[in-house]
Motif scaffolding. Structure first.
Motif, PDB file in Angstrom:
ATOM      1  N   SER A   1       0.823  -1.218   0.000  1.00 12.94           N
ATOM      2  CA  SER A   1       0.000   0.000   0.000  1.00 12.94           C
ATOM      3  C   SER A   1       0.852   1.260   0.000  1.00 12.94           C
TER       4      SER A   1
ATOM      5  N   LEU B   1       1.693   2.025  -3.491  1.00  7.06           N
ATOM      6  CA  LEU B   1       0.588   2.710  -4.178  1.00  7.06           C
ATOM      7  C   LEU B   1       0.515   4.164  -3.757  1.00  7.06           C
ATOM      8  N   ALA B   2       0.713   4.402  -2.446  1.00 12.36           N
ATOM      9  CA  ALA B   2       0.609   5.776  -1.924  1.00 12.36           C
ATOM     10  C   ALA B   2       1.678   6.675  -2.538  1.00 12.36           C
TER      11      ALA B   2
ATOM     12  N   LEU C   1       0.123  10.344  -2.903  1.00 12.21           N
ATOM     13  CA  LEU C   1      -0.530  10.510  -1.597  1.00 12.21           C
ATOM     14  C   LEU C   1       0.495  10.783  -0.508  1.00 12.21           C
ATOM     15  N   THR C   2       1.717  10.364  -0.736  1.00  7.96           N
ATOM     16  CA  THR C   2       2.789  10.613   0.223  1.00  7.96           C
ATOM     17  C   THR C   2       4.097  10.795  -0.555  1.00  7.96           C
TER      18      THR C   2
ATOM     19  N   THR D   1      -2.333  17.221  -5.398  1.00  2.08           N
ATOM     20  CA  THR D   1      -3.792  17.040  -5.488  1.00  2.08           C
ATOM     21  C   THR D   1      -4.238  17.150  -6.948  1.00  2.08           C
TER      22      THR D   1
ATOM     23  N   ARG E   1      -3.271  14.044  -8.845  1.00  2.00           N
ATOM     24  CA  ARG E   1      -4.181  12.921  -8.557  1.00  2.00           C
ATOM     25  C   ARG E   1      -5.479  13.090  -9.343  1.00  2.00           C
ATOM     26  N   CYS E   2      -5.921  14.345  -9.444  1.00  2.00           N
ATOM     27  CA  CYS E   2      -7.185  14.610 -10.142  1.00  2.00           C
ATOM     28  C   CYS E   2      -7.053  14.346 -11.642  1.00  2.00           C
TER      29      CYS E   2
ATOM     30  N   PHE F   1      -7.612   5.972  -9.091  1.00  2.00           N
ATOM     31  CA  PHE F   1      -7.537   4.986  -8.011  1.00  2.00           C
ATOM     32  C   PHE F   1      -8.745   4.060  -8.078  1.00  2.00           C
TER      33      PHE F   1
ATOM     34  N   PHE G   1     -10.389   1.564  -5.464  1.00  2.00           N
ATOM     35  CA  PHE G   1     -10.294   1.165  -4.056  1.00  2.00           C
ATOM     36  C   PHE G   1     -11.037  -0.145  -3.829  1.00  2.00           C
ATOM     37  N   GLN G   2     -11.063  -0.544  -2.589  1.00  4.72           N
ATOM     38  CA  GLN G   2     -11.837  -1.733  -2.266  1.00  4.72           C
ATOM     39  C   GLN G   2     -13.322  -1.429  -2.472  1.00  4.72           C
TER      40      GLN G   2
ATOM     41  N   ASN H   1     -15.723   1.561  -1.244  1.00  6.12           N
ATOM     42  CA  ASN H   1     -15.279   2.945  -1.318  1.00  6.12           C
ATOM     43  C   ASN H   1     -15.974   3.786  -2.388  1.00  6.12           C
TER      44      ASN H   1
ATOM     45  N   ASP I   1      -6.188  -1.025  -5.595  1.00  4.52           N
ATOM     46  CA  ASP I   1      -5.923  -1.507  -4.247  1.00  4.52           C
ATOM     47  C   ASP I   1      -6.863  -2.664  -3.912  1.00  4.52           C
TER      48      ASP I   1
ATOM     49  N   VAL J   1     -11.389   9.144   0.551  1.00  2.88           N
ATOM     50  CA  VAL J   1     -11.485   8.655  -0.836  1.00  2.88           C
ATOM     51  C   VAL J   1     -11.536   9.834  -1.812  1.00  2.88           C
TER      52      VAL J   1
ATOM     53  N   MET K   1      -8.850  10.859  -4.632  1.00  4.70           N
ATOM     54  CA  MET K   1      -9.244  10.960  -6.045  1.00  4.70           C
ATOM     55  C   MET K   1      -8.868  12.305  -6.655  1.00  4.70           C
ATOM     56  N   GLY K   2      -8.472  13.253  -5.805  1.00  5.44           N
ATOM     57  CA  GLY K   2      -8.033  14.541  -6.344  1.00  5.44           C
ATOM     58  C   GLY K   2      -8.937  15.709  -6.006  1.00  5.44           C
TER      59      GLY K   2
ATOM     60  N   LEU L   1      -4.458   9.201   2.566  1.00  2.55           N
ATOM     61  CA  LEU L   1      -3.771   7.908   2.630  1.00  2.55           C
ATOM     62  C   LEU L   1      -4.661   6.833   3.256  1.00  2.55           C
TER      63      LEU L   1
ATOM     64  N   LEU M   1      -6.640   4.010   1.322  1.00  4.13           N
ATOM     65  CA  LEU M   1      -6.056   2.746   0.873  1.00  4.13           C
ATOM     66  C   LEU M   1      -6.281   1.680   1.942  1.00  4.13           C
TER      67      LEU M   1
END
Lengths: 227, 376
Positions: free
Chosen positions: A48, A51-52, A57-58, A81, A84-85, A90, A92-93, A96, A169, B286, B290-291, B369, B372
């Motif tokens: 994870s 992925l982050a 994300l990090t 940000t 990511r947009c 992403f 997710f499970q 989400n 993920d 989430v 996603m941004g 974060l 995830l």
């Protein structure tokens, strides 16, 4: 093929009281457009975190992460940000999705975050929903859908802004064997169709044959595995 | 508003419940506002209608009871009339009296004594104003209570009789009592407790409660200089409201209740959105992953709270106005006035949004974060 996602000598360390834990240890990974790479490994091995880092994300403690020609390590939080947009999708499970939104609105949602920068503009939500075979359930909300259906919508949602990178993920965590095969096959097909560099973290070894490459994460280090 | 409106629709029972609480607060606020305006009207409407800019009371009189305690020598009237920028000055006498009409109706009056020729003598809407001794012109609220033009009013215990000669146009009350205007000499006798036929000491005709001062148009009178010259203590007309019986205590009590209501509203809305934000942590993580920018999420949540507050406040105000309209026809001192209701509604919404803002700031602390699976 063109490399879209590139991690070079990435190390991520976390403070845990007096100790320093190494979540990723000198990891390098290149993923090309249209390629799907699976990462398997035990819980806590660093999947994870990978992925982050890849998804902005990090930031890594050391090393560099590139999406196309953009060095994520040099970006401000606001720029990350925006990346990511615009450039990262992403998946997710299954739980989400946003509970208040219908299937069609789940796909419209990313388009409300900002102006699409891709030359071709964003995708059409109705067409995207049809491409994952969910057009007949456009008005349903997540609690009215099965786990497999939710995951199909999650995949479609991730591709709405025409991202360069798709980060997935545990997509089959809540699915039975048959649904898991369908979902990962769809993922691989969509990634190839849209020329997206995809990285999928999974525990499910039964779906690995859909992937181009399989890597194993052991204690923060990546090692190749045959698919 | 993409998410906000859809969440309002999806979780409608939750938001309707919250909206009902805000609407009830708005109803209470309208009723309190109406009660407050009604009490103010009942307490000082007669003062509001005095055509003066200030009143000069006895030197160093207690400012919260000046109308009942002040005694001013009538020589102060001429002194005030001679001050710069004073258009007119006239004597005013104020006292409270119990009365009984010739129809047997018991009623209390605030007796305002004025010189018939002065600018303080109001015109009557029915009958005529006071023109001489033993006459009284009354507030229309006294007519509503059963007093009629032509009735004889006997003040107790002095036995002074007054003929009702006219009714004024608008509500004229003071300290929750209907005002009756009488000629100044009559007032001075009533105030001194002189019974009909008794000898009247000369000093009685030189005592008044205050000097009514009207400034020239657009000018401002130097009250300090006037007080120094006349040996009085002046208050502006608005400041003199606090000198009427019970006014300060009543308004302070109602303002305190209203302040608590605003605070409760902000806290309730803040608590609701705090719980909502905590419940949405995973969803917010989430969205951020996603941004969605922080500004996007804050704007969405604040617009949601603004929508909820506006809709529920409007509903509450409509219900409150409907209830208030029914109350206005009862003897309860109640007056629906647009300005305080609009002001209070806006304050309710602004404080509610402030409460929600404090709550939704938590959005900025949600780490994307956590979206995830491996990090949850």
């Amino acid at each position: 093929m063109t490399t879209v996602l590139s991690l070079s000598e990435v190390t991520v360390e976390h403070r845990d009281g007096e100790e320093t834990l190494t979540a990723l240890d000198d990891v390098s990974l290149d993923v090309a457009a249209g390629e799907i790479v699976a990462i398997v490994g035990a819980s806590g091995s660093g999947k994870s975190t990978l992925l982050a880092v890849a998804g902005a994300l990090t930031t890594p403690t050391s090393g560099t992460v590139h999406i196309g020609d953009i060095d994520l390590s040099a970006c401000t939080p606001r720029q990350r940000t925006a990346i990511r947009c615009e450039r990262v999708g992403f998946v997710f499970q299954s739980d989400n999705l946003i509970p208040a939104l219908t299937a069609l609105d789940q796909l419209r949602l990313p388009l409300t975050f900002g102006r699409a920068t891709h030359p071709d503009g964003p995708r059409d939500p109705a067409e995207m929903l049809a491409s994952v075979g969910m057009e007949h359930k456009a008005g349903r909300r997540p609690h009215q859908l099965s786990g497999g259906e939710r995951q199909r919508i999650g995949i479609a949602r991730a591709l709405m802004t025409r991202p360069r990178v798709l980060l997935v993920d545990e997509p089959t965590a809540a699915l039975d064997r048959e649904r898991s095969q369908e979902v990962v096959a769809l993922l691989a097909r969509e990634a190839q169709a849209h020329g997206v560099a995809a990285v999928m973290v999974t525990h499910d070894h039964d779906v690995l044959h859909h992937c181009d490459r399989v890597l194993t994460m052991i204690d923060g280090r990546l090692a190749p595995t045959s698919a | 508003m993409f998410l906000a409106l859809r969440e309002l629709s999806f979780a409608r029972s939750r938001f309707v419940l919250m909206g009902a609480v805000v609407a009830l607060i708005a109803v209470l606020m309208v009723l309190l506002s109406g009660l407050s305006a009604g009490l103010v009207n009942d307490g000082v409407s007669g003062l509001k209608r005095l055509p003066v800019t200030s009143l000069a009371f006895q030197h160093d009189v207690s400012k919260d009871a000046a109308f009942t305690r002040s005694v001013v020598e009538d020589t102060a009237v001429a002194t005030w009339a001679g001050q710069p920028h004073v258009a007119a000055a006239a004597p005013l006498g104020v006292s409270l009296a119990n009365a009984r009409t010739s129809r047997g109706l018991e009623i209390d009056f605030a007796i305002f004594g004025v010189e018939p020729s002065s600018f303080l003598n109001p015109r009557a809407a029915e009958g005529h104003g006071v023109t001489g001794p033993a006459q009284i012109a009354i507030s229309p609220t006294a007519v509503d209570a059963g007093v009629r033009i032509g009735d004889t009013v006997t003040l107790e215990p002095s036995g002074t009789t007054l003929k009702v000669v006219g009714a004024l146009a608008d509500q004229n009350t003071f300290g929750h009592v209907d005002i009756g205007y009488v000629d100044l000499r009559t007032w001075q006798e009533i105030h001194a407790g002189v019974r009909p036929g008794d000898p009247v000491p000369d000093r009685v005709y030189h005592e008044i409660t205050a000097v009514g001062v009207r400034a020239a148009d657009g000018a401002s009178v130097d009250l300090t200089a006037g007080d120094h010259a006349a040996g009085t203590t002046s208050m502006t007309l608005h400041a003199s409201f606090g000198a009427s019986p019970g006014y300060a205590a009543e308004t302070a009590t109602l303002q305190l209740i209203q302040a608590f209501l605003y605070a409760i509203s902000a806290l309730v809305v803040g608590a609701f959105f705090t719980v909502l934000t905590i419940q949405r942590r995973t969803e917010i993580a989430v969205l951020r992953a996603m941004g969605a920018s922080t500004a996007y999420l804050l704007r969405d949540s604040l617009l949601q709270s603004l929508f909820l507050l506006t809709a529920s406040s409007a509903t509450g105000v409509a219900l409150g106005v409907a209830a208030g309209a029914a109350l206005e026809s009862t003897p309860m001192p109640f007056a629906l006035e647009t300005t305080p209701i609009v002001g209070a509604t806006l304050l309710l919404i602004v404080l509610g949004v402030a409460g929600a803002s404090v709550a939704v700031v938590r959005i900025t602390r949600v780490d994307p974060l956590t979206a995830l699976g491996g990090s949850r």
